[in-house]
Structure formats: structure tokens, C-alpha cells
Design an enzyme around this catalytic site. Structure first.
Site, PDB file in Angstrom:
ATOM      1  N   TYR A  28      55.256  40.827  43.253  1.00 13.11           N
ATOM      2  CA  TYR A  28      54.020  40.293  42.662  1.00 13.11           C
ATOM      3  C   TYR A  28      54.296  39.754  41.259  1.00 13.11           C
ATOM      4  O   TYR A  28      53.926  38.628  40.920  1.00 13.11           O
ATOM      5  CB  TYR A  28      52.955  41.385  42.601  1.00 13.11           C
ATOM      6  CG  TYR A  28      51.638  40.946  41.978  1.00 13.11           C
ATOM      7  CD1 TYR A  28      50.670  40.307  42.743  1.00 13.11           C
ATOM      8  CD2 TYR A  28      51.355  41.190  40.626  1.00 13.11           C
ATOM      9  CE1 TYR A  28      49.452  39.919  42.175  1.00 13.11           C
ATOM     10  CE2 TYR A  28      50.144  40.805  40.060  1.00 13.11           C
ATOM     11  CZ  TYR A  28      49.202  40.174  40.839  1.00 13.11           C
ATOM     12  OH  TYR A  28      48.004  39.791  40.277  1.00 13.11           O
ATOM     13  N   ILE A  68      41.022  43.920  35.839  1.00  4.35           N
ATOM     14  CA  ILE A  68      39.660  43.464  36.119  1.00  4.35           C
ATOM     15  C   ILE A  68      39.149  44.239  37.333  1.00  4.35           C
ATOM     16  O   ILE A  68      39.893  44.425  38.312  1.00  4.35           O
ATOM     17  CB  ILE A  68      39.653  41.939  36.437  1.00  4.35           C
ATOM     18  CG1 ILE A  68      40.416  41.146  35.358  1.00  4.35           C
ATOM     19  CG2 ILE A  68      38.219  41.438  36.602  1.00  4.35           C
ATOM     20  CD1 ILE A  68      39.854  41.213  33.968  1.00  4.35           C
ATOM     21  N   SER A  90      48.493  36.415  35.721  1.00  2.00           N
ATOM     22  CA  SER A  90      48.307  37.862  35.593  1.00  2.00           C
ATOM     23  C   SER A  90      49.071  38.360  34.373  1.00  2.00           C
ATOM     24  O   SER A  90      50.092  37.772  33.983  1.00  2.00           O
ATOM     25  CB  SER A  90      48.861  38.567  36.834  1.00  2.00           C
ATOM     26  OG  SER A  90      48.859  39.972  36.638  1.00  2.00           O
ATOM     27  N   VAL A 149      45.935  29.247  51.607  1.00  2.00           N
ATOM     28  CA  VAL A 149      46.586  28.508  50.521  1.00  2.00           C
ATOM     29  C   VAL A 149      48.093  28.358  50.721  1.00  2.00           C
ATOM     30  O   VAL A 149      48.709  27.475  50.133  1.00  2.00           O
ATOM     31  CB  VAL A 149      46.318  29.147  49.136  1.00  2.00           C
ATOM     32  CG1 VAL A 149      44.845  29.148  48.797  1.00  2.00           C
ATOM     33  CG2 VAL A 149      46.921  30.545  49.032  1.00  2.00           C
ATOM     34  N   ALA A 186      57.051  38.771  39.808  1.00  2.00           N
ATOM     35  CA  ALA A 186      57.886  37.564  39.772  1.00  2.00           C
ATOM     36  C   ALA A 186      57.093  36.347  40.258  1.00  2.00           C
ATOM     37  O   ALA A 186      57.274  35.233  39.757  1.00  2.00           O
ATOM     38  CB  ALA A 186      59.136  37.774  40.625  1.00  2.00           C
ATOM     39  N   SER A 187      56.198  36.557  41.237  1.00  2.00           N
ATOM     40  CA  SER A 187      55.401  35.417  41.722  1.00  2.00           C
ATOM     41  C   SER A 187      54.469  34.908  40.627  1.00  2.00           C
ATOM     42  O   SER A 187      54.201  33.709  40.530  1.00  2.00           O
ATOM     43  CB  SER A 187      54.604  35.803  42.976  1.00  2.00           C
ATOM     44  OG  SER A 187      53.501  36.653  42.666  1.00  2.00           O
ATOM     45  N   LYS A 188      53.977  35.811  39.771  1.00  2.00           N
ATOM     46  CA  LYS A 188      53.097  35.384  38.685  1.00  2.00           C
ATOM     47  C   LYS A 188      53.888  34.755  37.537  1.00  2.00           C
ATOM     48  O   LYS A 188      53.392  33.867  36.847  1.00  2.00           O
ATOM     49  CB  LYS A 188      52.244  36.557  38.196  1.00  2.00           C
ATOM     50  CG  LYS A 188      51.222  37.043  39.230  1.00  2.00           C
ATOM     51  CD  LYS A 188      50.152  35.980  39.529  1.00  2.00           C
ATOM     52  CE  LYS A 188      49.038  36.506  40.417  1.00  2.00           C
ATOM     53  NZ  LYS A 188      47.971  35.507  40.657  1.00  2.00           N
TER      54      LYS A 188
HETATM   55  P1  NAI Z   1      40.503  39.929  45.434  1.00  2.00           P
HETATM   56  O1  NAI Z   1      41.409  40.647  46.365  1.00  2.00           O
HETATM   57  O2  NAI Z   1      39.176  40.502  45.105  1.00  2.00           O
HETATM   58  O3  NAI Z   1      40.273  38.432  45.938  1.00  2.00           O
HETATM   59  C1  NAI Z   1      41.333  37.641  46.352  1.00  2.00           C
HETATM   60  C2  NAI Z   1      40.820  36.651  47.378  1.00  2.00           C
HETATM   61  O4  NAI Z   1      41.920  35.811  47.757  1.00  2.00           O
HETATM   62  C3  NAI Z   1      40.302  37.321  48.661  1.00  2.00           C
HETATM   63  O5  NAI Z   1      39.002  36.836  48.981  1.00  2.00           O
HETATM   64  C4  NAI Z   1      41.307  36.915  49.712  1.00  2.00           C
HETATM   65  O6  NAI Z   1      40.750  36.728  51.013  1.00  2.00           O
HETATM   66  C5  NAI Z   1      41.818  35.592  49.137  1.00  2.00           C
HETATM   67  N1  NAI Z   1      43.116  35.238  49.697  1.00  2.00           N
HETATM   68  C6  NAI Z   1      44.207  36.032  49.869  1.00  2.00           C
HETATM   69  N2  NAI Z   1      45.178  35.352  50.482  1.00  2.00           N
HETATM   70  C7  NAI Z   1      44.694  34.101  50.703  1.00  2.00           C
HETATM   71  C8  NAI Z   1      45.241  32.948  51.314  1.00  2.00           C
HETATM   72  N3  NAI Z   1      46.485  32.943  51.844  1.00  2.00           N
HETATM   73  N4  NAI Z   1      44.479  31.833  51.372  1.00  2.00           N
HETATM   74  C9  NAI Z   1      43.219  31.837  50.863  1.00  2.00           C
HETATM   75  N5  NAI Z   1      42.651  32.895  50.281  1.00  2.00           N
HETATM   76  C10 NAI Z   1      43.394  34.021  50.206  1.00  2.00           C
HETATM   77  O7  NAI Z   1      41.383  39.741  44.123  1.00  2.00           O
HETATM   78  P2  NAI Z   1      40.993  39.421  42.606  1.00  2.00           P
HETATM   79  O8  NAI Z   1      41.196  40.653  41.842  1.00  2.00           O
HETATM   80  O9  NAI Z   1      39.721  38.688  42.515  1.00  2.00           O
HETATM   81  O10 NAI Z   1      42.185  38.449  42.228  1.00  2.00           O
HETATM   82  C11 NAI Z   1      42.013  37.055  42.023  1.00  2.00           C
HETATM   83  C12 NAI Z   1      43.262  36.529  41.326  1.00  2.00           C
HETATM   84  O11 NAI Z   1      43.381  37.185  40.067  1.00  2.00           O
HETATM   85  C13 NAI Z   1      44.548  36.803  42.093  1.00  2.00           C
HETATM   86  O12 NAI Z   1      45.402  35.690  41.955  1.00  2.00           O
HETATM   87  C14 NAI Z   1      45.118  38.010  41.381  1.00  2.00           C
HETATM   88  O13 NAI Z   1      46.517  38.076  41.508  1.00  2.00           O
HETATM   89  C15 NAI Z   1      44.683  37.726  39.953  1.00  2.00           C
HETATM   90  N6  NAI Z   1      44.654  38.899  39.104  1.00  2.00           N
HETATM   91  C16 NAI Z   1      43.739  39.904  39.314  1.00  2.00           C
HETATM   92  C17 NAI Z   1      43.716  40.994  38.460  1.00  2.00           C
HETATM   93  C18 NAI Z   1      42.739  42.093  38.586  1.00  2.00           C
HETATM   94  O14 NAI Z   1      42.824  43.038  37.795  1.00  2.00           O
HETATM   95  N7  NAI Z   1      41.824  42.072  39.537  1.00  2.00           N
HETATM   96  C19 NAI Z   1      44.678  41.109  37.346  1.00  2.00           C
HETATM   97  C20 NAI Z   1      45.571  39.998  37.217  1.00  2.00           C
HETATM   98  C21 NAI Z   1      45.536  38.956  38.075  1.00  2.00           C
END
Ligand code: NAI
Length: 255
Positions: free
Chosen positions: A145, A178, A133, A57, A147-149
Site C-alpha cells: 500500500y 480519516i 496518503s 479503475v 509503495a503504491s501511494k
Molecule cells: P473506502 O474503502 O471507504 O472507499 C473506497 C472506495 O473505492 C470503495 O467504495 C470501493 O468500492 C472503491 N474501489 C475500490 N477498488 C475499486 C476499483 N478497482 N474501481 C473502482 N472503485 C474501487 O476508503 P476511503 O477511506 O474513503 O479511501 C479513499 C481514498 O483515500 C483511498 O485512495 C485511500 O487509499 C485514501 N486514504 C484514506 C485514508 C483514510 O484514513 N481513510 C488515509 C489515507 C488515504
């Protein structure tokens, strides 16, 4: 509930966590899903007939190839979910320029590049959801992190204004704690204090975030744009008032 039958969506971060749950929920609702992640084969096989594509991305050229693939196949796109994300936990005194560069590239610039590349393929009535987030609403998390959000909130609102004349909606969903691979590596203290600070008294599931995203993509949310929905069990909603509510006799004392 509005159907997603016959609609096509791109979901980033679709190999894991919230992105994977969103891709699955959309497929279950009848949509065609282009499931994008760094490594096309990273996701475990599942019951859904997802079209997996490789996408970084943070790389504009990578987005261009996804756009060209869709254009080449004559696909009109009904929406985009920017769920890919990376964490950076260093505190202010330790965060490096690389931490900032990486977090912003994936969490903020990435969604903006995706909107730039794919919005031209979207007709009126399309919908974009960025995954923010709770760290973009408070100041508790690592600075790069967080600041990016916060930046992603600005990108969401700017895109909502710029795309409204074309009938494309753009919204932000902001999860709290989550249960995903990302949070599996969180320190125990972070988990414990998060739980104690969350009025619903539990962590959330990727499916609970996906359900809100799927709603925002649907025509049921046809008049919703430029807004932010927290899916965090009340973490940000109490604004620091939870201990006071408990002291005054709230039914949910900390665990
Ligand atoms: P995760 O780590 O389970 O999944 C993230 C996915 O993004 C992974 O499959 C990874 O390969 C992919 N990814 C990373 N860099 C990438 C790139 N440059 N190009 C394409 N894909 C890429 O994380 P999760 O927990 O599912 O997080 C999803 C979103 O939710 C993120 O934006 C995270 O910041 C946000 N978030 C998650 C929270 C949580 O408690 N799990 C809380 C708040 C926000």
C-alpha cells in the site's frame, strides 16, 4: 469561493468514504457529478442527484466506456477525482506478489489510466485531484500500500508536467487517519498511535478531505499544479518532532 455551477466531474470511489463525501460536496456546490465505483448500486441512496456508473479503475476498458459515455453525450469534463483505493496491510516479510499487484493496480495504475482516458475530454482550466496518503510520505504502513501511494506521487507530478501545456492542473491530496469504512477495520493499536502522533489530537472526517479537493478543483486554485497537500492534522508535518515539542511544553499532550 468559486462556484462549481455548470461544471462536470468524475469522482471514483464515490460509493464510500472520501469519494462519497467529495461527490456530495461537489453536488452541493452545483456541479454535475458522475459518481463511479465498482458496483453502481453500492452506495446508499442520498439526497444528491448523482449519476452513478460502474467502473473498475484498474481496467483500461472500463475507463474507455466511461469516456465513450461522456463523449456520446457531448459532455465536456472539468475534472477528475481519483479517490478509489484499497488497503494492503501486510508487512515486508509477508507481503505477496498479489498484494503488490492489487495495491498498484487500484492505487497507482488506476489513477494513471483514468487521467489517460479522461484528460482528452478536458478543456483548459480543468483540474485533476489524486488521493494519496500519509503512507506515501512516510514508511510506517504496509509495504504494498505504502509503495503504491509513493508511486501515485510520481504519477501526479508527471501528469502535472505533461498536462500543463493544455492548461490542466494535477494535484495530490494526502489524508492522514480519516474515519471511513477503510479505517474502521484498522487495528486498535494503529488508531491509538496515530492519534498520539497527530498534533491536532483527533482523526479527520471525509468531509474535511473533500473540502480541500473541492478547492483544488475550483478556479480559486487556478495557479496550483504539481503539488501535494496533506490533510492529516499535522501527522506528516511534524516530521518526528512532535514528542520533542511536547517535551518542550507543547499545549497538546498525547491523549
Ligand atoms: P473506502 O474503502 O471507504 O472507499 C473506497 C472506495 O473505492 C470503495 O467504495 C470501493 O468500492 C472503491 N474501489 C475500490 N477498488 C475499486 C476499483 N478497482 N474501481 C473502482 N472503485 C474501487 O476508503 P476511503 O477511506 O474513503 O479511501 C479513499 C481514498 O483515500 C483511498 O485512495 C485511500 O487509499 C485514501 N486514504 C484514506 C485514508 C483514510 O484514513 N481513510 C488515509 C489515507 C488515504
Amino acid at each position: 469561493m468559486a462556484s462549481h455551477e455548470g461544471r462536470t466531474y468524475v469522482v471514483t470511489g464515490a460509493a464510500s468514504g472520501i469519494g462519497a463525501a467529495t461527490a456530495a460536496a461537489l453536488a452541493e456546490a452545483g456541479a454535475r457529478v458522475i459518481a463511479a465505483d465498482l458496483a453502481r448500486d453500492a452506495a446508499p441512496p442520498d439526497a444528491h442527484d448523482l449519476e452513478r456508473v460502474s467502473l473498475d479503475v484498474s481496467d483500461a476498458a472500463s475507463w474507455t466506456s466511461v469516456a465513450e459515455r461522456l463523449t456520446g453525450a457531448g459532455t465536456a469534463l472539468d475534472g477528475l477525482v481519483n479517490a478509489a483505493g484499497i488497503t494492503r496491510r501486510a508487512r515486508l516479510g509477508d507481503a505477496t506478489a498479489d498484494d503488490f499487484a492489487a495495491a498498484f493496480a487500484v492505487n497507482a495504475t488506476g489513477p494513471a489510466l483514468g487521467i489517460q482516458a479522461l484528460a482528452p475530454l478536458m478543456p483548459t482550466g480543468s483540474s485533476i485531484v489524486n488521493v494519496g496518503s500519509a503512507a506515501g510520505a512516510m514508511a510506517h504502513y504496509g509495504v504494498a500500500y505504502g509503495a503504491s501511494k509513493w508511486a501515485l506521487r510520481g504519477i501526479t507530478k508527471t501528469a502535472a508536467m505533461e498536462l500543463a501545456p493544455r492548461g490542466i492542473r494535477v494535484n495530490l491530496v494526502s489524508p492522514g487517519f480519516i474515519e471511513t469504512p477503510m479505517t474502521a477495520s484498522a487495528p486498535d493499536a494503529f488508531r491509538a498511535v496515530n492519534l498520539a502522533s497527530t498534533p491536532l489530537g483527533r482523526t479527520g472526517t471525509p468531509e474535511e478531505v473533500a473540502a480541500v479537493i473541492v478547492h483544488l478543483l475550483s478556479t480559486d486554485a487556478a495557479y496550483v499544479t504539481g503539488t501535494e497537500i496533506a490533510v492529516d492534522g499535522g501527522l506528516t508535518g511534524h516530521g518526528g518532532g512532535l514528542p520533542i515539542a511536547r517535551a518542550m511544553g507543547s499545549a497538546h499532550p498525547p491523549e
